[in-house]
Design a protein around this motif. Structure first.
Motif, PDB file in Angstrom:
ATOM      1  N   ASP A 132      -8.245  -1.694   2.636  1.00 53.19           N
ATOM      2  CA  ASP A 132      -9.161  -0.540   2.665  1.00 53.19           C
ATOM      3  C   ASP A 132      -9.025   0.219   3.983  1.00 53.19           C
ATOM      4  OD1 ASP A 132     -10.132  -1.022   0.131  1.00 53.19           O
ATOM      5  OD2 ASP A 132     -11.913  -2.127   0.822  1.00 53.19           O
ATOM      6  N   VAL A 133      -8.865  -0.534   5.074  1.00 55.87           N
ATOM      7  CA  VAL A 133      -8.663   0.073   6.401  1.00 55.87           C
ATOM      8  C   VAL A 133      -7.394   0.934   6.388  1.00 55.87           C
ATOM      9  CG1 VAL A 133      -8.049  -0.451   8.810  1.00 55.87           C
ATOM     10  CG2 VAL A 133      -9.927  -1.687   7.702  1.00 55.87           C
ATOM     11  N   TYR A 134      -6.343   0.394   5.821  1.00 62.15           N
ATOM     12  CA  TYR A 134      -5.067   1.123   5.761  1.00 62.15           C
ATOM     13  C   TYR A 134      -5.181   2.369   4.884  1.00 62.15           C
ATOM     14  CZ  TYR A 134      -1.972  -1.907   8.465  1.00 62.15           C
ATOM     15  OH  TYR A 134      -1.340  -2.572   9.492  1.00 62.15           O
ATOM     16  N   LYS A 135      -5.916   2.264   3.776  1.00 61.21           N
ATOM     17  CA  LYS A 135      -6.128   3.445   2.916  1.00 61.21           C
ATOM     18  C   LYS A 135      -6.851   4.543   3.681  1.00 61.21           C
ATOM     19  CE  LYS A 135      -6.266   1.013  -1.509  1.00 61.21           C
ATOM     20  NZ  LYS A 135      -7.178   0.381  -2.485  1.00 61.21           N
ATOM     21  N   GLU A 136      -7.830   4.134   4.493  1.00 62.56           N
ATOM     22  CA  GLU A 136      -8.575   5.097   5.305  1.00 62.56           C
ATOM     23  C   GLU A 136      -7.663   5.733   6.362  1.00 62.56           C
ATOM     24  OE1 GLU A 136     -12.061   7.182   6.724  1.00 62.56           O
ATOM     25  OE2 GLU A 136     -11.463   6.274   4.823  1.00 62.56           O
ATOM     26  N   VAL A 179      -4.470   6.250   6.063  1.00 60.85           N
ATOM     27  CA  VAL A 179      -3.631   7.224   5.341  1.00 60.85           C
ATOM     28  C   VAL A 179      -4.433   8.498   5.085  1.00 60.85           C
ATOM     29  CG1 VAL A 179      -2.467   7.702   3.149  1.00 60.85           C
ATOM     30  CG2 VAL A 179      -2.119   5.497   4.294  1.00 60.85           C
ATOM     31  N   LYS A 180      -5.661   8.318   4.632  1.00 61.74           N
ATOM     32  CA  LYS A 180      -6.530   9.463   4.322  1.00 61.74           C
ATOM     33  C   LYS A 180      -6.765  10.329   5.564  1.00 61.74           C
ATOM     34  CE  LYS A 180     -11.225  10.305   2.632  1.00 61.74           C
ATOM     35  NZ  LYS A 180     -12.487   9.608   2.272  1.00 61.74           N
ATOM     36  N   LYS A 181      -6.955   9.677   6.722  1.00 58.81           N
ATOM     37  CA  LYS A 181      -7.235  10.400   7.975  1.00 58.81           C
ATOM     38  C   LYS A 181      -5.949  10.814   8.706  1.00 58.81           C
ATOM     39  CE  LYS A 181     -11.827   9.914   8.084  1.00 58.81           C
ATOM     40  NZ  LYS A 181     -12.745  11.046   7.995  1.00 58.81           N
ATOM     41  N   GLU A 182      -4.803  10.561   8.059  1.00 64.09           N
ATOM     42  CA  GLU A 182      -3.486  10.964   8.585  1.00 64.09           C
ATOM     43  C   GLU A 182      -3.163  10.368   9.951  1.00 64.09           C
ATOM     44  OE1 GLU A 182      -3.310  15.247   8.247  1.00 64.09           O
ATOM     45  OE2 GLU A 182      -2.804  15.104   6.115  1.00 64.09           O
ATOM     46  N   TYR A 183      -3.481   9.090  10.112  1.00 61.67           N
ATOM     47  CA  TYR A 183      -2.996   8.336  11.269  1.00 61.67           C
ATOM     48  C   TYR A 183      -1.472   8.238  11.171  1.00 61.67           C
ATOM     49  CZ  TYR A 183      -7.538   6.638  12.980  1.00 61.67           C
ATOM     50  OH  TYR A 183      -8.798   6.553  13.538  1.00 61.67           O
ATOM     51  N   HIS A 184      -0.821   8.084  12.304  1.00 62.81           N
ATOM     52  CA  HIS A 184       0.620   7.829  12.304  1.00 62.81           C
ATOM     53  C   HIS A 184       0.854   6.315  12.267  1.00 62.81           C
ATOM     54  CE1 HIS A 184       1.844  11.988  14.124  1.00 62.81           C
ATOM     55  NE2 HIS A 184       1.348  12.058  12.909  1.00 62.81           N
ATOM     56  N   PHE A 185       1.928   5.912  11.575  1.00 61.50           N
ATOM     57  CA  PHE A 185       2.185   4.493  11.331  1.00 61.50           C
ATOM     58  C   PHE A 185       3.436   4.005  12.068  1.00 61.50           C
ATOM     59  CE2 PHE A 185      -0.933   5.361   8.296  1.00 61.50           C
ATOM     60  CZ  PHE A 185      -1.357   4.207   7.660  1.00 61.50           C
ATOM     61  N   TYR A 192       0.867  -1.183   0.000  1.00 69.21           N
ATOM     62  CA  TYR A 192       0.000   0.000   0.000  1.00 69.21           C
ATOM     63  C   TYR A 192       0.903   1.233   0.000  1.00 69.21           C
ATOM     64  CZ  TYR A 192       1.027   0.501   5.007  1.00 69.21           C
ATOM     65  OH  TYR A 192       1.669   0.670   6.210  1.00 69.21           O
ATOM     66  N   HIS A 193       0.343   2.359  -0.389  1.00 66.01           N
ATOM     67  CA  HIS A 193       1.135   3.602  -0.451  1.00 66.01           C
ATOM     68  C   HIS A 193       1.098   4.308   0.894  1.00 66.01           C
ATOM     69  CE1 HIS A 193       2.908   7.331  -1.707  1.00 66.01           C
ATOM     70  NE2 HIS A 193       1.820   7.992  -1.338  1.00 66.01           N
ATOM     71  N   LEU A 194       2.291   4.600   1.428  1.00 67.53           N
ATOM     72  CA  LEU A 194       2.387   5.316   2.703  1.00 67.53           C
ATOM     73  C   LEU A 194       3.301   6.532   2.541  1.00 67.53           C
ATOM     74  CD1 LEU A 194       1.789   5.433   5.774  1.00 67.53           C
ATOM     75  CD2 LEU A 194       3.927   4.175   6.103  1.00 67.53           C
ATOM     76  N   PRO A 195       2.752   7.742   2.659  1.00 64.46           N
ATOM     77  CA  PRO A 195       3.605   8.934   2.618  1.00 64.46           C
ATOM     78  C   PRO A 195       4.577   8.938   3.817  1.00 64.46           C
ATOM     79  CG  PRO A 195       1.277   9.505   2.342  1.00 64.46           C
ATOM     80  CD  PRO A 195       1.331   8.076   2.777  1.00 64.46           C
ATOM     81  N   ASP A 196       5.822   9.340   3.566  1.00 61.18           N
ATOM     82  CA  ASP A 196       6.844   9.330   4.618  1.00 61.18           C
ATOM     83  C   ASP A 196       6.444  10.136   5.847  1.00 61.18           C
ATOM     84  OD1 ASP A 196       8.457   7.718   3.141  1.00 61.18           O
ATOM     85  OD2 ASP A 196       9.785   9.307   2.422  1.00 61.18           O
ATOM     86  N   GLU A 197       5.695  11.218   5.636  1.00 55.04           N
ATOM     87  CA  GLU A 197       5.363  12.092   6.761  1.00 55.04           C
ATOM     88  C   GLU A 197       4.394  11.438   7.755  1.00 55.04           C
ATOM     89  OE1 GLU A 197       2.782  13.555   3.225  1.00 55.04           O
ATOM     90  OE2 GLU A 197       4.832  12.829   3.551  1.00 55.04           O
ATOM     91  N   LEU A 198       3.813  10.290   7.388  1.00 55.05           N
ATOM     92  CA  LEU A 198       2.905   9.603   8.308  1.00 55.05           C
ATOM     93  C   LEU A 198       3.616   8.553   9.165  1.00 55.05           C
ATOM     94  CD1 LEU A 198      -0.363   9.170   6.192  1.00 55.05           C
ATOM     95  CD2 LEU A 198       0.282  10.997   7.782  1.00 55.05           C
TER      96      LEU A 198
END
Length: 343
Positions: free
Chosen positions: A321-325, A327-333, A10-16
Motif C-alpha cells: 500500500d505504501v508503494y502504491k501511494e 506511485v500515486k504521488k510520483e515519487y522517484h524509485f 507492484y506496478h511501476l511506470p517507467d517514468e518514475l
C-alpha cells in the motif's frame, strides 16, 4: 506470511525510475512511514532531522564505490565492456565481460589510449564470470580512477555528470560495485545538524555487489539463493550500539546494506558482535530483527529481496500500500530515487 514471488509485485511506470539524482542531495522526497499506526507523511529529505530524537543511533554503511566499469580492446580491435565484481588477489579480479563468448583463456585486453592497463583472461567460471589479471605501472587504484566509470545499475540510462554523485559524502573505504543508495541523500551539513541534535552516527562496512540488482527468479522466494557480500562491524560500533540498546535508545539503519551487515553479525543469543566476514543473509517477512528498530531506505524493485526486507520490518500488505501511494504521488524509485523512513 507469503513466500510466493508474485505477492511481492507492484506496478511501476517507467517514468518514475529515477534517472538523475535530485539536487541538492537532501532535497529528494521523503515518505515518513509509521509502521505501528500505519500512517504516512510526505516530506523533503532534510526533514528527516525532525523525526530523529536525541539519543538515537544512526548506523550507516561507509563503503566506497570504485569506478568498476572499463572498456578494453582485444588485440584484433574488438571492444569489450569489463565490470569488476570482486578482487581475488592483488592484481586479479573476477569480472563480467560483454561480449565475451569468443574470448579464450590467455587472450589479452588493452585498456586506455596508452594501454595503461593490460588484462589477461585466466579463467572462465561456471557462472559465466571471467577472472582477469591486470598489468599496470604504479598504483592500481589510481589507474582505475583515471580509466574507470561508475558502475550504474542497468535501469539508469543517463550518464553521470560527476563520479562523486554515485558516492556517499561519508564513504571511507571498500571496493563496492554499487552504492549504498539510501546514504546518497545525506549532505555533510545535514549530518552535522544531526550530530548537533544529539544523535550518534556510527559506521559499518558492507561491500555492495552486483547481486543487489539481480531479480528473484524462483516462484517460491525461499528457493532463492542470495549473493555473498563482504562486511565488517568495528568493535567501537558494537560497543556504542550495545550501550544504546541497554538504554532503550533507537538503532536506525541507513539502507538495507547496513541492515544486512548488522543482522549478519549476531551471536546465538542475538547479541551484536564485532566481526569481519561474508554474508548471504536473506531477510523476509517473519524475520525477527535483533539489532535495528527503524530504517531509512529508497524504494526498491518489484519482486526484489530488498522489498521483502522492508516488508519484514512492517508487513507485506501495508508495504505494498505504501508503494502504491508512492506511485500515486510520483515519487522517484530505485538508486537515484526518493527515500522513506520506516519507524
Amino acid at each position: 506470511m507469503s513466500t510466493k514471488l508474485v505477492d511481492y509485485d507492484y506496478h511501476l511506470p517507467d517514468e518514475l525510475i529515477g534517472q538523475k539524482p535530485r539536487e541538492p542531495r537532501d532535497h529528494s522526497k521523503l515518505m515518513v512511514v509509521d509502521k505501528e499506526n500505519q500512517t504516512l507523511e510526505h516530506k523533503t529529505f532534510f526533514n528527516i532531522i525532525d523525526y530523529l530524537k536525541p539519543g538515537d543511533v544512526l548506523v550507516r554503511n561507509s563503503t566506497k564505490v570504485i569506478p568498476a566499469r572499463l572498456f578494453g580492446k582485444k588485440e584484433t580491435g574488438g571492444v569489450l565492456e569489463i565490470l569488476l565484481i570482486k578482487r581475488v588477489s592483488l592484481d586479479t579480479w573476477e569480472c563480467l565481460l560483454k561480449p565475451a563468448k569468443k574470448l579464450k583463456v590467455g587472450q589479452k585486453l588493452e585498456i586506455g589510449e596508452n594501454k595503461e592497463l593490460v588484462a589477461e583472461l585466466l579463467e572462465i567460471k561456471e557462472d559465466g564470470n571471467r577472472v582477469l589479471r591486470f598489468e599496470y605501472e604504479g598504483v592500481f587504484e589510481e589507474v582505475l580512477d583515471k580509466l574507470g566509470k561508475m558502475p550504474l545499475p542497468p535501469y539508469i540510462v543517463e550518464a553521470l555528470e560527476t563520479k562523486d554523485r554515485y558516492q556517499t559524502v561519508y564513504a571511507i573505504k571498500g571496493e563496492s560495485v554499487a552504492a549504498p543508495t539510501a546514504g546518497l541523500h545525506f549532505t555533510k551539513e545535514l549530518l552535522e545538524k544531526i550530530k548537533e541534535k544529539g544523535i550518534e552516527i556510527l559506521d559499518v562496512f558492507l561491500e555492495v555487489g552486483l547481486g543487489t540488482f539481480r531479480p528473484v527468479q524462483t516462484e517460491d522466494v525461499l528457493d532463492h539463493k542470495m549473493h555473498e557480500e563482504i562486511f565488517e562491524i568495528p568493535l567501537y560500533t558494537v560497543e556504542r550500539i550495545k550501550k544504546a540498546k541497554e538504554e532503550n535508545r533507537r538503532i536506525i539503519a541507513v539502507g538495507t546494506t547496513t541492515v544486512r551487515a548488522l543482522e549478519s553479525s549476531v551471536d546465538m543469543d542475538g547479541n551484536l558482535i564485532s566481526k569481519t566476514g561474508s554474508t548471504e543473509i536473506f531477510i523476509y517477512p517473519g524475520y525477527k530483527f535483533n539489532v535495528i528498530d527503524a530504517l531509512i531506505t529508497n524504494f526498491h524493485l518489484p519482486k526484489s529481496t530488498l522489498l521483502m526486507l522492508v516488508s519484514a520490518l512492517s508487513n507485506r500488505e501495508f508495504m505494498l500500500d505504501v508503494y502504491k501511494e508512492a506511485v500515486k504521488k510520483e515519487y522517484h524509485f530505485f538508486s537515484f530515487g526518493d527515500a522513506m523512513f520506516i519507524y
